[in-house]
Write an enzyme that holds these catalytic residues in place. Structure first.
Site, short mmCIF file in Angstrom:
data_model
loop_
_atom_site.label_atom_id
_atom_site.label_comp_id
_atom_site.label_asym_id
_atom_site.label_seq_id
_atom_site.Cartn_x
_atom_site.Cartn_y
_atom_site.Cartn_z
CE1 TYR A 285 -4.41 1.46 1.00
CE2 TYR A 285 -2.74 3.26 1.52
CZ TYR A 285 -4.39 2.82 1.47
OH TYR A 285 -5.00 3.72 1.37
CE1 TYR B 283 -5.15 5.61 -0.83
CE2 TYR B 283 -7.13 6.95 -1.31
CZ TYR B 283 -6.17 6.30 -0.50
OH TYR B 283 -6.56 6.05 0.73
#
Length: 389
Positions: A292, A342
């Site tokens: 991430y 995102y």
């Protein structure tokens, strides 16, 4: 790992990805439903057979409405991972896996819809928790400002440089250039571009930060036994979990009350040990990682916590080319949050599945094991290890 109730991902789906505000003709809920239907098609599963839903971090696309919209026969499982940011990205998959492995449900969809142009995200102070009142007076209003403190501490303790962080960004943009779905597929990034970009929160510049995007992603989770009756290529979830180090509290996104000794970390060292033990593997066995990347520094700290290099050595590990295409541990092979899109990190889960299936646009040859981690430096953080079926 070969037992009939071993959880696996049998379908993946996503919508188009755009920059913030790029999708206005349909709702965020519509996007989430489209991603779920795409995952069901990939699996060869009729949508009405879905009987469970899992998401995280305040997803607005509630199972009660999605259940009715998809016309599912029965709702047997619904869950939401608490916590800020994308720490629950893999936690949603973990809850889906636990549900099918325990028999609570047969086919659980884990998903995330995020249409940032239609809903509030960042740009003004938003008190997520009471602890936010302790950091707002010091100017910590948005995640880049909060992550900047961790980054500066890592630099001070271990000599990490901006050029080392830049290697993470350049690698992400390089991978995105081969991905037709990536928002930044046409952007070529050089080290000069990176170093000369405007500062967002010192020492984090523009290209240290993830995108703000519109889109949705979904995966269908079931057992290996049921997967045999479906057309989708199954990918095993060899281990899954959520966790936090002791005393971490809300971490990066609110309190900044983490223990001093591990302040500049991903809050994932204990979770990493759990994941490797459950899967029966070590960090050395992982072929590719989807880490991430809300910020470049969180990738560097995840590399350390997940055991790919010693603590404090993340900068040198990156500078030596290990995470690039052709390196010993390619990272964020779709472009990640920085350059693909995102979608709160859930697009990393889909890319992990593609790597094991052998269908990534930046495919790692003969990839057998992939680590995917949810947002680091928050509570809870989460992770999964994927392997071929």
């Amino acid at each position: 790992m070969s037992s009939a109730n071993q959880p696996c991902i049998v379908g993946i789906g996503h919508t188009e990805f755009t920059k913030w505000g790029g999708i206005t003709e349909v709702s965020e809920f519509h996007l989430a439903a489209r991603a779920i239907l795409a995952a069901a098609r990939d699996a060869g599963l009729a949508p009405d057979r879905i009987d469970g839903f899992a998401s995280y971090s305040g997803d607005r696309n509630e199972p009660s409405v999605m259940h009715a919209t998809l016309g599912t026969r029965q709702l047997r499982f619904a869950s939401m991972v608490w916590g800020g940011g994308g720490g629950g990205a893999c936690g949603a998959v973990a809850q889906a896996a636990a549900a099918v492995q325990s028999g609570m449900a047969d086919y659980v969809v884990a998903y995330r819809g995020l249409c940032q142009g239609q809903y509030f995200r960042f740009g003004q102070f938003h008190p997520w928790t009471p602890d936010s009142n302790f950091i707002a007076p010091f100017g910590l209003f948005a995640p880049p400002q909060m992550a900047a403190l961790l980054t500066r501490r890592h630099m001070a303790e271990f000599g990490t440089t901006r050029e080392q962080l830049g290697r993470i960004s350049l690698s992400a943009y390089d991978n995105a250039s081969r991905n037709p779905h990536a928002v930044m597929r046409d952007r070529r990034l050089s080290m000069d571009d990176y170093l000369n970009a405007r500062m967002i929160a010192d020492p984090l510049g523009l290209y240290d930060c993830c995108l703000e995007s519109d889109g949705a992603c979904a995966v269908i989770v079931t057992t290996l036994e049921r997967a045999r009756d479906l057309k989708g290529e199954a990918v095993q979830i060899l281990s899954y979990g959520q966790g936090s180090e002791p005393g971490w509290g809300t971490g990066l996104l609110a309190g900044h009350n983490m223990p001093d000794a591990i302040y500049a970390s991903a809050n994932a060292a204990q979770l990493a040990g759990d994941l490797y033990r459950r899967a029966g593997v070590t960090a050395a066995d992982i072929d590719v990682a989807e880490l991430y990347d809300a910020f470049s520094c969180t990738v560097l700290m995840a590399l350390e916590d997940y055991g790919f290099c010693p603590r404090g050595e993340g900068g040198r590990f990156v500078a030596d080319g290990h995470i690039q295409r052709g390196g010993s541990l390619p990272v964020n092979t779709s472009g990640g949050n920085m350059a693909e899109a995102y979608i709160h990190g859930f697009n990393l889960v889909l890319e992990g599945v593609r790597q094991i299936r052998g269908s990534s646009t930046s495919q790692v040859p003969d990839a057998e094991l992939c680590l995917v981690c949810g947002g680091p430096s928050v509570t809870p953080t989460s992770g999964i290890i994927l392997g071929s079926a």
